[in-house]
Scaffold this active site. Structure first.
Site, mmCIF file in Angstrom:
data_model
loop_
_atom_site.group_PDB
_atom_site.id
_atom_site.type_symbol
_atom_site.label_atom_id
_atom_site.label_comp_id
_atom_site.label_asym_id
_atom_site.label_seq_id
_atom_site.Cartn_x
_atom_site.Cartn_y
_atom_site.Cartn_z
ATOM 1 N N GLY A 412 0.842 -1.213 0.054
ATOM 2 C CA GLY A 412 -0.020 -0.074 0.074
ATOM 3 C C GLY A 412 0.963 1.091 -0.142
ATOM 4 N N ASP A 533 -5.345 7.783 16.058
ATOM 5 C CA ASP A 533 -5.710 7.908 14.655
ATOM 6 C C ASP A 533 -6.185 6.437 14.396
ATOM 7 O OD1 ASP A 533 -3.853 7.911 11.290
ATOM 8 O OD2 ASP A 533 -5.747 8.832 11.884
#
Length: 711
Positions: A412, A533
């Site tokens: 990714g 996060d």
């Protein structure tokens, strides 16, 4: 004819003997090593007796035709460790880790007195550590972890005063640590004695190990007595692990022992005091006043310990006034000094900002800033770089060369860099995140941050195993988690041929695991961290669909590393875009809205520092996503709204549960009560007021009660 044949055979034998006899003495010693081994992978296939010397053999390094290194790790070599290695007079390094060697450590091995590193961990060696190890006065690295060694640690080991790394974990060692352990091994940087049967008290002189940089791991032994206060003298960034021993008494609160989480002291029922929740008895709350000082009873009349009236011994009224006045003057002076220094450091900062990029101009001004200035030795020069892989635990069995030669597949890409799946030669699979090139060289700050993250150990937190830093490259090396991320597990992804939604039992397991991981970060990690996060993209799923929270502290590390991460790598070889595996990809949910922002707490945009309540809110949104099967952005007619608001709207309109819950789970009607209970927990987590959100520890307790009642 017969005589000619005899002569030919004689010549052949003569020539063979010449060939056989040309190998030098060191080669003969190593050849005997090969003969005693099983070599199923043929790693020593180019070791030939006909060679002049062994310098071209696999795993052998020479200097001036003398063997200085024998390095053959992870090749499944089986057999006894040969004493012949001790005859290599120039030998400096032996690395035979992760093989299948057995038997005892040969005494003759320690005749190689120039040996600097001996790495034999991950074998099946047994017996005791010979006292002759004290002959190795140049030894810097000794790692005998993960074997079956027994007996005590020999006192002669203390003669190895250059020792920097000592790893003896996961053996069967017994007895007490040698007297003078801390006073003698002052060069130690790493110490791991965990998972043995060591006993006795922890030496008070261990506080002398001022060179330590990582963890002092004495956990899972049988140490007794109190924790020496001298351990507080260790460098503050060193993590001291004393868990699962038989220690007792109050936990000292000084130096490196201050503000430690409870993890370091668990499994010692006799310990009391902060940070454990086990209070100390009243008679151990502190040292009693010295007998030479007067005891002041509640009526204000000074009395000596023997009950006298204390006349002639107590302080006069004038003396008391003088002392108080002196204290006031002293406090005022300190306050003025503090104010002056504070203004000086502010002025320094201002000048530094004005002269950014021109250090020559500001050098004179910086000399005037005398207060609150970091010692210059703590600042890393911009030219200092680290060109080696830095392991964060003793179990790392690969080095930088192995990592860079491995096959790498892009998993990714994001603004923080590329994530690779890296497969080493021995089959070990890792996830490597590349933070990019360039940027400011804040190595010390990066090192402190990354090593703190590397100490986190929990089944539901992805393990950071190692890191690499240089001007051109910053790499973070993690355990590879094979089943992708939670976003893909909930929603699938574009191009997926078949997608089977998760059953409720797996969803519940995942939700519990995430809660436990967050509770560990919040309550039990060394610094009580906040993730800040959390979203399904950075929750990875293991072999049995157990969750692993990833990307903890990543934003901070990327900021320290500096620079804009590029999307191309010139380090990893064999880069291939692996289309079928993208566990770090973001699930596509809407072309018009950024789904990541909907996991942030409402107060996040207005706050500077993330809080644990942020994580609770993010966790609540993830729960709603798993219960409903919907994305964090819900399409309602021609408009879009966030999932939290949509759920609240459904409740206000009193819609049936079947309208809210993932349709795939409609068949699991017997789990309806659990789903409703989870929905209530989720709604509590997404309260707009942070103070009304439960802590992750309370959420864990609620989930435990829920699963216990339904079992």
């Amino acid at each position: 004819m017969v005589s000619a044949l005899v002569w030919f055979v004689f010549l052949l034998l003569f020539n063979s003997s010449v060939l056989v006899g040309c190998l030098n003495d060191e080669g003969v010693a190593l050849w005997s090593f090969k003969q005693s081994l099983q070599d199923p992978e043929g790693s020593l296939s180019n070791w030939n007796y006909s060679d002049e010397n062994p310098c071209s053999w696999n795993g052998i390094t020479c200097k001036e035709e003398k063997v200085v290194s024998v390095s053959i790790p992870k090749k499944k070599l089986g057999g006894f460790l040969p004493p012949a290695l001790g005859s290599l007079t120039a030998l400096r390094h032996v690395n035979l880790r992760n093989n299948k060697l057995y038997g005892s450590l040969p005494v003759k091995l320690f005749e190689a007195q120039g040996l600097q590193s001996l790495v034999l961990y991950g074998n099946s060696l047994s017996g005791s550590i010979p006292s002759e190890i004290g002959n190795l006065s140049y030894l810097q690295t000794l790692d005998l972890s993960q074997n079956f060694l027994n007996g005590s640690i020999p006192a002669s080991l203390l003669h190895c005063k250059r020792l920097r790394t000592l790893g003896l974990s996961q053996n069967n060692l017994t007895g007490a640590l040698p007297d003078g352990f801390g006073a003698s091994l002052v060069a130690l940087e790493k110490l791991d004695l965990s998972f043995n049967n060591l006993s006795g008290s922890i030496p008070g002189d261990m506080g002398n190990l001022s060179s330590l940089k990582e963890t002092v791991d004495l956990s899972h032994n049988h140490f007794t007595g109190s924790i020496p206060e001298s351990l507080g003298n260790l460098p503050e960034k060193v993590y001291i692990d004393l868990a699962y021993n038989n220690l007792s008494g109050r936990i000292p609160q000084n130096g490196a022992l201050v503000n430690r989480g409870p993890t370091a002291f668990l499994g010692n029922p006799g310990l009391c005091g902060s940070p454990l929740k086990n209070p100390c008895p009243r008679d151990t709350l502190g040292a009693s006043p010295p007998s030479s000082l007067p005891y002041i009873p509640t009526n204000g009349s000074p009395m000596t310990p023997d009950g006298g009236d204390g006349k002639g011994r107590g302080l006069s009224k004038g003396a008391v006034v003088a002392i108080v006045a002196g204290d006031v003057v002293g406090i005022c002076f300190i306050g003025l000094l503090f104010s002056y220094c504070y203004s000086s450091v502010c002025a320094c900062r201002k000048h530094r900002d004005e002269d950014t990029g021109n250090f020559e101009k500001s050098s004179k001004r910086r000399k005037e800033c005398l207060c609150f200035r970091k010692d210059e030795s703590e600042t890393l020069s911009e030219n200092v770089e680290q060109y080696d892989l830095v392991p964060l635990d003793m179990q790392v069995s690969f080095d930088l060369d192995e990592l860079l030669k491995a096959s790498a597949f892009v998993l990714g890409k994001s603004g923080i860099g590329i994530v690779y799946k890296v497969v080493l030669e021995d089959g070990l699979t890792l996830a490597v995140r590349r933070l990019g090139e360039g940027g400011s060289q804040r190595f010390k700050e990066f090192q402190t941050e990354v090593e703190a993250i590397g100490k986190l150990r929990h089944p539901n937190i992805v393990k950071l195993r190692a890191y690499y830093w240089s001007i051109d490259e910053k790499l973070l090396i993690y355990d590879y988690i094979p089943n992708g991320n939670l976003a893909t597990a909930i929603h699938g992804k574009a191009g997926m041929v078949s997608f089977t939604p998760l059953p409720w039992s797996i969803r519940l397991k995942i939700m519990k695991g995430i809660a436990k991981g967050l509770a560990y970060l919040h309550e039990f990690s060394p610094k009580k961290y906040v993730h800040g996060d959390l979203k399904p993209n950075n929750i990875m799923l293991g072999h049995n669909m157990e969750p692993h929270i990833s990307d903890f502290g990543l934003g901070r590390l990327a900021n320290i590393a500096g620079g804009s991460p590029t999307l191309q790598s010139n380090r990893m070889t064999s880069e291939k875009q692996q289309q079928q595996e993208t566990p770090f990809e973001v699930a596509s949910v809407s072309p018009t809205m950024n789904s990541a922002s909907f996991y942030q707490a409402p107060e996040a945009p207005k706050s500077v520092k993330p809080s644990q309540k942020w994580d609770a809110y993010s966790y609540g949104v993830i729960l709603l996503e798993m219960i409903s099967g919907r994305s964090p952005i819900v399409q309602v007619g021609t408009t879009e709204m966030d999932l939290v608001r949509w759920i609240q709207l459904c409740i206000e309109e009193k819609k049936p549960l079947s309208d809210v819950v993932d349709p795939f789970m409609a068949r699991e009607s017997e789990k309806e009560e659990e789903m409703v209970a989870m929905l209530k927990i989720a709604l509590a987590c997404v309260q707009a007021n942070p103070e009304k959100r439960p802590s992750m520890r309370h959420i864990c307790d609620a989930l435990d009660r829920l699963t216990a009642s339904s079992a």
